[in-house]
Design a protein around this motif. Structure first.
Motif, PDB file in Angstrom:
ATOM      1  N   UNK A 289      71.741  74.983  25.538  1.00 36.81           N
ATOM      2  CA  UNK A 289      72.923  75.629  26.120  1.00 36.81           C
ATOM      3  C   UNK A 289      72.894  77.137  25.903  1.00 36.81           C
ATOM      4  N   UNK A 290      72.502  77.560  24.702  1.00 37.95           N
ATOM      5  CA  UNK A 290      72.458  78.994  24.411  1.00 37.95           C
ATOM      6  C   UNK A 290      71.442  79.716  25.249  1.00 37.95           C
ATOM      7  N   UNK A 291      70.269  79.130  25.430  1.00 43.33           N
ATOM      8  CA  UNK A 291      69.250  79.773  26.268  1.00 43.33           C
ATOM      9  C   UNK A 291      69.681  79.798  27.730  1.00 43.33           C
ATOM     10  N   UNK A 292      70.296  78.711  28.191  1.00 46.03           N
ATOM     11  CA  UNK A 292      70.795  78.692  29.573  1.00 46.03           C
ATOM     12  C   UNK A 292      71.849  79.776  29.774  1.00 46.03           C
ATOM     13  N   UNK A 293      72.723  79.933  28.768  1.00 46.19           N
ATOM     14  CA  UNK A 293      73.733  80.986  28.852  1.00 46.19           C
ATOM     15  C   UNK A 293      73.075  82.363  28.843  1.00 46.19           C
ATOM     16  N   UNK A 294      72.032  82.531  28.017  1.00 45.20           N
ATOM     17  CA  UNK A 294      71.322  83.806  27.983  1.00 45.20           C
ATOM     18  C   UNK A 294      70.676  84.135  29.312  1.00 45.20           C
ATOM     19  N   UNK A 295      70.080  83.123  29.962  1.00 43.30           N
ATOM     20  CA  UNK A 295      69.470  83.349  31.278  1.00 43.30           C
ATOM     21  C   UNK A 295      70.539  83.677  32.318  1.00 43.30           C
ATOM     22  N   UNK A 296      71.651  82.910  32.285  1.00 44.13           N
ATOM     23  CA  UNK A 296      72.730  83.148  33.248  1.00 44.13           C
ATOM     24  C   UNK A 296      73.337  84.542  33.095  1.00 44.13           C
ATOM     25  N   UNK A 297      73.417  85.010  31.836  1.00 44.27           N
ATOM     26  CA  UNK A 297      74.002  86.327  31.577  1.00 44.27           C
ATOM     27  C   UNK A 297      72.955  87.435  31.528  1.00 44.27           C
ATOM     28  N   UNK A 298      71.718  87.122  31.880  1.00 40.86           N
ATOM     29  CA  UNK A 298      70.663  88.136  31.811  1.00 40.86           C
ATOM     30  C   UNK A 298      70.953  89.378  32.651  1.00 40.86           C
ATOM     31  N   UNK A 299      71.595  89.258  33.837  1.00 36.66           N
ATOM     32  CA  UNK A 299      71.948  90.503  34.539  1.00 36.66           C
ATOM     33  C   UNK A 299      72.898  91.388  33.730  1.00 36.66           C
ATOM     34  N   UNK A 300      73.849  90.761  33.012  1.00 35.86           N
ATOM     35  CA  UNK A 300      74.787  91.535  32.204  1.00 35.86           C
ATOM     36  C   UNK A 300      74.078  92.176  31.013  1.00 35.86           C
ATOM     37  N   UNK A 301      73.253  91.396  30.302  1.00 35.51           N
ATOM     38  CA  UNK A 301      72.496  91.970  29.193  1.00 35.51           C
ATOM     39  C   UNK A 301      71.495  93.009  29.691  1.00 35.51           C
TER      40      UNK A 301
END
Length: 451
Positions: A122-134
């Motif tokens: 879940x954390x990695x999926x969230x990181x990928x989903x939020x990658x444009x923001x990061x």
């Protein structure tokens, strides 16, 4: 059979694991995003020279990531201790049924592994989903044009999985050891009496008030009047702020209930007396945790604002030539601040869940006396809300002085956007606290009002 029992426990207690799961997922997301920072940058439209530099800067960020991993290692260890402490009676029942220490420990390890795996995914999926923001944060700090791009970093995913697996294994072993060291009687005796108040007389409270004023005045005064000394001695100043905050919270814990009881028409209304007594019952250990959370939260907000201000200042003035070399430092500062804030909110949540487990008998008694369910839920929300609101307000008070120092530095670095950075950081902090408050109060209500 043990695997089936462990998975069944996790499914059955999914809501009780929500705060723990949220904390692990946030930890994975932040760690993955930090390690994937250069991949976010390399996905943008860069020159060949910029690509070469950012590929090399990834090595620097990996070194900084070690400290982020250490922060989350302590946090996950703290969370596991909470879970074990809350479920000791359950483990005792398992032993009464003949499972033995070894099998109980195996069930606990399997539960930790299953929750850890789901949290990792879940954390990695969230990181990928939020990658444009990061990626936006990375592009802003490093001073390159940004376009929204979803980025998947397999190298960062592998590093995150290895680091998280190591952290989870160590935390699980500590939890298993804590269960192994308890006898059956100790496992079954989960009820706790209210903590004994010490140094709570008028003279003692007066002394604590003077100590709080002196210590906080020292920290805030040095921050405003001698900022150079504050920066040089920032770690000792942090401990002094911790002590001043601790004594301030103890004074509030002694005086606020007195003021409430003095207004009998408002105090003796609904479950207010019960709520106040529940807060007072854990005040000795509570003040220590709240003070630590407050300072950690204030440090996190100041680090984020300082990192953003510093990154803007690097692109102007005398530091322009060194901007590329110093940008990883500013970026690490932003991520450390975010890690501090998540850790602070998680510690608050876990502390409240632990206290809710201790208060189970009191709420069962309240239910047998026929207390209105809506009033009981309001009491729980009030207790959790107080524990979240007090350190948040005090952290913002600390930040008034920290932000003043950063504002002065922003002028020296010819940096712009300080007000926007400060407002956005405070807003982000409040959003994290609100999310944890909602999850915590909901979990506490379910735990304390079950039929």
């Amino acid at each position: 059979m043990l695997i089936k029992l462990a998975l069944g426990n996790v499914r059955r207690s999914a809501r009780d694991f929500s705060v723990y799961f949220m904390t692990l997922a946030f930890a994975v997301c932040l760690l993955y995003s930090f390690l994937a920072s250069t991949d976010y940058l390399l996905a943008l439209d860069l020159t060949a020279e910029q690509r070469l530099y950012y590929a090399k800067s990834g090595e620097v960020l990996v070194a900084f990531a070690v400290f982020v991993a250490v922060i989350f290692a302590f946090l996950i260890g703290y969370a596991n201790v909470f879970l074990v402490r809350r479920r000791k009676r359950e483990f005792g029942l398992y032993e009464l049924l003949g499972m033995g220490h070894a099998r109980v420990s195996c069930v606990l390890a399997l539960e930790s592994a299953s929750v850890g795996i789901v949290s990792l995914i879940a954390g990695m999926a969230l990181g990928v989903a939020l990658s444009p923001l990061f990626g936006l944060v990375a592009a802003f700090v490093f001073g390159v044009p940004w376009t929204p791009v979803v980025t998947v970093s397999f190298a960062a995913a592998a590093q995150t999985a290895l680091a998280f697996a190591a952290i989870t294994v160590v935390a699980a072993l500590r939890a298993v050891r804590s269960v192994d060291r308890c006898s059956l009687i100790e496992l079954m005796r989960t009820d706790r009496a209210p903590e004994r108040r010490v140094a709570s007389g008028r003279v003692a409270v007066g002394v604590q008030r003077l100590l709080a004023i002196a210590l906080l005045a020292l920290v805030w005064g040095v921050c405003l009047l001698a900022p150079g000394y504050f920066i040089v001695f920032i770690i000792p100043m942090g401990f002094i702020a911790l002590g001043g905050t601790y004594f301030a919270f103890r004074v509030l814990a002694a005086r606020v209930p007195e003021r409430l009881r003095a207004r009998s028409e408002r105090y003796y209304s609904g479950l207010v007396p019960f709520t106040v007594r529940q807060v007072e019952a854990r005040i000795e250990s509570g003040c220590t945790a709240l003070a630590a959370v407050c300072v950690l939260m204030a440090a996190g907000m100041c680090m984020i604002v300082a990192g953003l201000v510093f990154s803007v200042g690097l692109r102007s003035g005398d530091l322009f030539e060194s901007a590329w070399a110093l940008a990883p430092l500013a970026y690490a500062c932003v991520f450390y601040g975010a890690a501090f804030m998540v850790a602070a909110a998680a510690v608050l949540a876990l502390q409240q869940l632990s206290q809710a487990a201790d208060a189970d008998v009191a709420y069962r008694t309240l239910d047998r006396l026929g207390a209105d369910a809506a009033l009981v839920r309001s009491s729980v929300r009030a207790q959790v809300g107080v524990s979240f609101a007090i350190p948040a307000v005090m952290a913002c008070l600390h930040c008034l002085f920290g932000f003043a120092l950063i504002f002065v530095l922003s002028i020296m670095f010819a940096s712009e956007g300080f007000v926007l950075f400060a407002a956005a950081t405070v807003g982000l902090t409040l959003a994290i606290l609100i999310a944890y408050y909602l999850a915590t109060s909901s979990t506490c209500i379910r735990a304390l009002t079950r039929p």
